[in-house]
Design an enzyme around this catalytic site. Structure first.
Site, short mmCIF file in Angstrom:
data_model
loop_
_atom_site.label_atom_id
_atom_site.label_comp_id
_atom_site.label_asym_id
_atom_site.label_seq_id
_atom_site.Cartn_x
_atom_site.Cartn_y
_atom_site.Cartn_z
CE LYS A 110 -4.54 0.52 0.54
NZ LYS A 110 -5.46 -0.47 -0.03
N GLY A 222 -20.38 6.98 2.53
CA GLY A 222 -19.28 7.27 1.60
C GLY A 222 -19.80 7.21 0.17
CE1 TYR A 223 -24.01 7.61 -3.85
CE2 TYR A 223 -23.18 9.33 -5.30
CZ TYR A 223 -24.08 8.32 -5.04
OH TYR A 223 -25.05 7.99 -5.96
N GLY A 224 -17.70 7.80 -2.78
CA GLY A 224 -16.60 7.82 -3.75
C GLY A 224 -16.84 6.71 -4.78
CG ASN A 225 -14.57 3.46 -7.71
OD1 ASN A 225 -14.81 2.33 -7.27
ND2 ASN A 225 -14.41 3.67 -9.00
CB ALA A 226 -16.29 1.63 -2.95
N GLY A 227 -18.70 3.59 -3.02
CA GLY A 227 -20.04 3.92 -2.53
C GLY A 227 -21.00 4.27 -3.65
N1 GLU Z 1 -7.21 -0.04 -3.44
C1 GLU Z 1 -7.96 -1.23 -3.68
C2 GLU Z 1 -7.98 -2.12 -2.45
O1 GLU Z 1 -7.82 -1.68 -1.35
C3 GLU Z 1 -7.50 -1.94 -4.94
C4 GLU Z 1 -6.09 -2.38 -4.90
C5 GLU Z 1 -5.60 -2.90 -6.23
O2 GLU Z 1 -6.36 -2.93 -7.18
O3 GLU Z 1 -4.42 -3.25 -6.30
O4 GLU Z 1 -8.28 -3.27 -2.54
#
Ligand code: GLU
Length: 420
Positions: A110, A222-227
């Site tokens: 990360k 949360g209303y970003g990509n996932a939300g």
């Molecule tokens: N950031 C996303 C996660 O936490 C995707 C990570 C990725 O695609 O490598 O799973």
């Protein structure tokens, strides 16, 4: 052990506690446990960026590689003003467990940069993104460590990063990063993959529980990509009604449910979901405590704690965020009979399609969206069943079961490699 600043220990402590519990149950070898408690490598970088006003600003960033026993490190990059090294350490370890639970040939990493992208211009963001990649240099690579989008980073940012890395290599090396725009060798279906994987999990969970979700209510924190994509897909694939959503400016509620297109258009225009016509403003706490079939925490970590857990009324909690529930809250929710789909599984659709993107980049041959969806659905189902079966075998809740599956696989790989 690594010294952690007192102020930001929550997610790091959570990740350590979760590993400790799983390690005790599977009687993990002490050396393997010690190894898995810490990252294999981490790099701290300082970047100088010319700002639009002519001044130079100094930024700090990190990249943590937790474990690559099963394959190259994989995980997103966050741009956030409150970023800390220990949050990134926790998130890197969660990526190791996530790729392992999904049985992808990858490890966990990360990255993070302390910055506030909301106050930066597009060109400043581009310069920062490129500076970060230059500083990480040989730490990255398609066979070493492959970043991707995460909190406040986008496919455009991945595009700049892929370009900068390619310039450094003297050749196009798009496979160094995933979540790229389609025109730069991204994968079809990557955009909504995190939410889609979570929705597939909710569907699997509803079958397990014998719940019919059509017409039932959902709330999304949360209303970003996932939300936002969870909003779209909860309606499209599950026939649910999304009655509350939030973003960093506040929470809104409408018992009749929100239409996805209209709310998205409002968010694009005003920058926030708040003040959407016809919606009532509610507090963030009220949103989490609504009487809904499914609650989707889709923002940051540690939002459900021992303080608010007793008041949560959802039947299913689908963790699209990483680490939204603290271990104390976990125990409370479990005792209340709430079915939690843990982050390691629930939000793994993103990294799974990232893996598909890596495969397509390596092959130079691209799949259509339908193929991506089908393969993702299969992967999610297999992982869901592995977790469910482990939870029955060991008589533990889903999160611990996911850890058991993941830690065992990584420990086996380390053993076979002769690391302990
Ligand atoms: N950031 C996303 C996660 O936490 C995707 C990570 C990725 O695609 O490598 O799973």
């Amino acid at each position: 052990m690594i010294q952690i600043p007192q102020s930001a220990q929550t997610s790091y402590n959570t990740s350590q506690k979760q590993l400790e519990e799983a390690a005790a149950i599977i009687e993990l070898d002490p050396a393997a446990y010690e190894l898995l408690r810490r990252p294999l490598r981490e790099l701290h970088v300082t970047m100088t960026v010319k700002m639009d006003n002519g001044r130079t600003k100094i930024f700090q960033g990190f990249r943590v590689q937790h474990n690559d026993a099963r394959g190259p490190n994989k995980g997103g990059i966050r741009f956030h003003p409150d970023e800390t090294i220990d949050t990134i350490r926790a998130l890197a370890s969660w990526m190791t467990w996530k790729t392992s639970v999904m049985d992808l040939p990858l490890g966990g990493g990360k990255g993070g940069v302390i910055c506030n992208p909301k106050t930066m211009s597009t060109s400043e963001l581009e310069r920062l993104s490129r500076a970060y990649i230059r500083q990480l240099g040989s730490f990255l690579g398609p066979e070493k460590d492959i970043p991707a989008p995460d909190v406040y980073t986008t496919s455009q940012i991945m595009g700049w990063m892929a370009d900068e890395y390619s310039i450094m290599q003297g050749k196009n090396t798009f496979g160094v990063i995933t979540g790229k725009p389609l025109a730069l060798c991204g994968s079809a279906g990557r955009g909504d993959a995190t939410a889609r994987g979570g929705i597939y999990c909710v569907r699997n969970a509803s079958e397990t529980l014998g719940l019919n979700l059509a017409g039932e209510r959902a709330a999304i924190q949360g209303y970003g990509n996932a939300g936002s994509n969870a909003h779209k897909l909860a309606i499209q694939l599950l026939g649910m009604k999304v009655i509350a959503v939030s973003d960093s400016s506040g929470s809104i509620y409408n018992p009749d449910g929100f239409l996805y297109d209209a709310l998205m258009a409002h968010k694009k225009k005003t920058g926030s979901v708040t003040f959407f016509p016809g919606a009532a403003a509610i507090s963030d706490k009220e949103l989490l405590e609504l009487d809904v079939a499914v609650l989707f925490p889709a923002a940051l970590d540690s939002v459900i704690t021992k303080t608010n857990a007793p008041d949560i009324r959802a039947k299913i909690i689908a963790e699209l965020a990483n680490g939204p529930i603290t271990p104390e809250a976990d125990a409370i929710l479990y005792n209340k009979g709430i079915y939690i789909i843990p982050d390691l599984l629930c939000n793994a659709g993103g990294v799974t399609v990232s893996y598909f993107e890596m495969v397509q980049n390596a092959y130079g041959y691209y799949w259509d969206e339908e193929q991506v969806h089908q393969r993702l659905e299969n992967k999610m189902k297999t992982a869901f069943l592995a977790v469910q079966q482990t939870s029955q075998t060991y008589k533990v809740h889903n999160r611990l079961a996911a850890y058991i599956v993941a830690v065992k696989r990584v420990a086996d790989a380390m053993k076979l490699r002769g690391w302990y």
